[in-house]
Design a protein around this motif. Structure first.
Motif, short mmCIF file in Angstrom:
data_model
loop_
_atom_site.label_atom_id
_atom_site.label_comp_id
_atom_site.label_asym_id
_atom_site.label_seq_id
_atom_site.Cartn_x
_atom_site.Cartn_y
_atom_site.Cartn_z
N THR A 27 -7.29 -1.62 -4.83
CA THR A 27 -8.27 -0.62 -4.44
C THR A 27 -7.61 0.74 -4.37
O THR A 27 -6.38 0.86 -4.24
CB THR A 27 -8.89 -0.93 -3.06
N ASP A 38 -8.50 4.34 -2.29
CA ASP A 38 -9.34 5.04 -1.33
C ASP A 38 -8.88 6.48 -1.23
O ASP A 38 -7.70 6.78 -1.37
CB ASP A 38 -9.22 4.41 0.07
N GLY A 39 -9.80 7.38 -0.94
CA GLY A 39 -9.45 8.78 -0.76
C GLY A 39 -10.23 9.38 0.38
O GLY A 39 -11.29 8.89 0.76
N GLY A 40 -9.70 10.45 0.94
CA GLY A 40 -10.41 11.10 2.04
C GLY A 40 -9.80 12.45 2.35
O GLY A 40 -8.68 12.76 1.95
N SER A 95 0.44 5.71 0.39
CA SER A 95 -0.48 6.79 0.72
C SER A 95 0.27 8.10 0.83
O SER A 95 1.04 8.31 1.77
CB SER A 95 -1.17 6.48 2.05
N SER A 116 0.85 -1.18 0.00
CA SER A 116 0.00 0.00 0.00
C SER A 116 0.89 1.24 0.00
O SER A 116 2.02 1.21 0.46
CB SER A 116 -0.94 0.02 1.21
N VAL A 141 -4.84 9.97 -0.07
CA VAL A 141 -5.28 8.95 -1.02
C VAL A 141 -4.45 7.71 -0.72
O VAL A 141 -3.27 7.82 -0.41
CB VAL A 141 -5.04 9.40 -2.48
N ARG A 142 -5.09 6.54 -0.77
CA ARG A 142 -4.34 5.31 -0.49
C ARG A 142 -4.61 4.29 -1.59
O ARG A 142 -5.75 4.03 -1.94
CB ARG A 142 -4.76 4.73 0.86
#
Length: 127
Positions: free
Chosen positions: A112, A114-116, A72, A70, A85-86
């Motif tokens: 995958t 993912d963002g936040g 980020s 992973s 973002v990951r």
């Protein structure tokens, strides 16, 4: 009796003790400041597993991928705001499709993104 499907629509999961097993691997983590406001966090795992006893002796353990990683980038331009973002990569792993028959297959590779974002709001009142 048929078991109800799992929450993701597949067959429900039943855990069974495999007796003895061997897991070897290496993990690495990096937390690298790129600028005053930007950091890069990354992890990686290489694993090798083997069931030593039971009907699946010599096969890989269920749900342990050979490769996993992973990354980020985390951006924090101010104390009250940050965004991230990951990206996640999970290599193929062995899964038991039918717990009653013990038939195994290889699950596809999973990727995958993912963002936040986060914002902190402080309200103060004076009297």
């Amino acid at each position: 009796m048929d078991e109800p499907p799992s929450t993701i629509g597949g067959p429900s999961t039943t855990y069974v003790s495999v007796g003895r097993a061997k897991v070897r691997g290496i993990e690495a983590t990096i937390d690298l400041p790129l600028t005053r406001t930007l950091r890069l966090n990354a992890t990686g795992t290489l694993a090798d597993s083997e069931q030593l006893t039971g009907t699946s002796a010599g096969q890989a353990l269920d749900d342990i991928p050979r490769q996993q990683a992973s990354a980020s980038p985390d951006w924090k331009p101010a104390d009250r705001f940050s965004a991230s973002v990951r990206a996640v990569y999970r290599g193929e792993d062995a899964v038991t499709e039918a717990q009653s028959s013990g038939d195994k297959h290889r699950r596809l590779v999973v990727r995958t993104l993912d963002g936040g974002g986060w914002f902190t709001l402080s309200l103060a009142a004076g009297f």
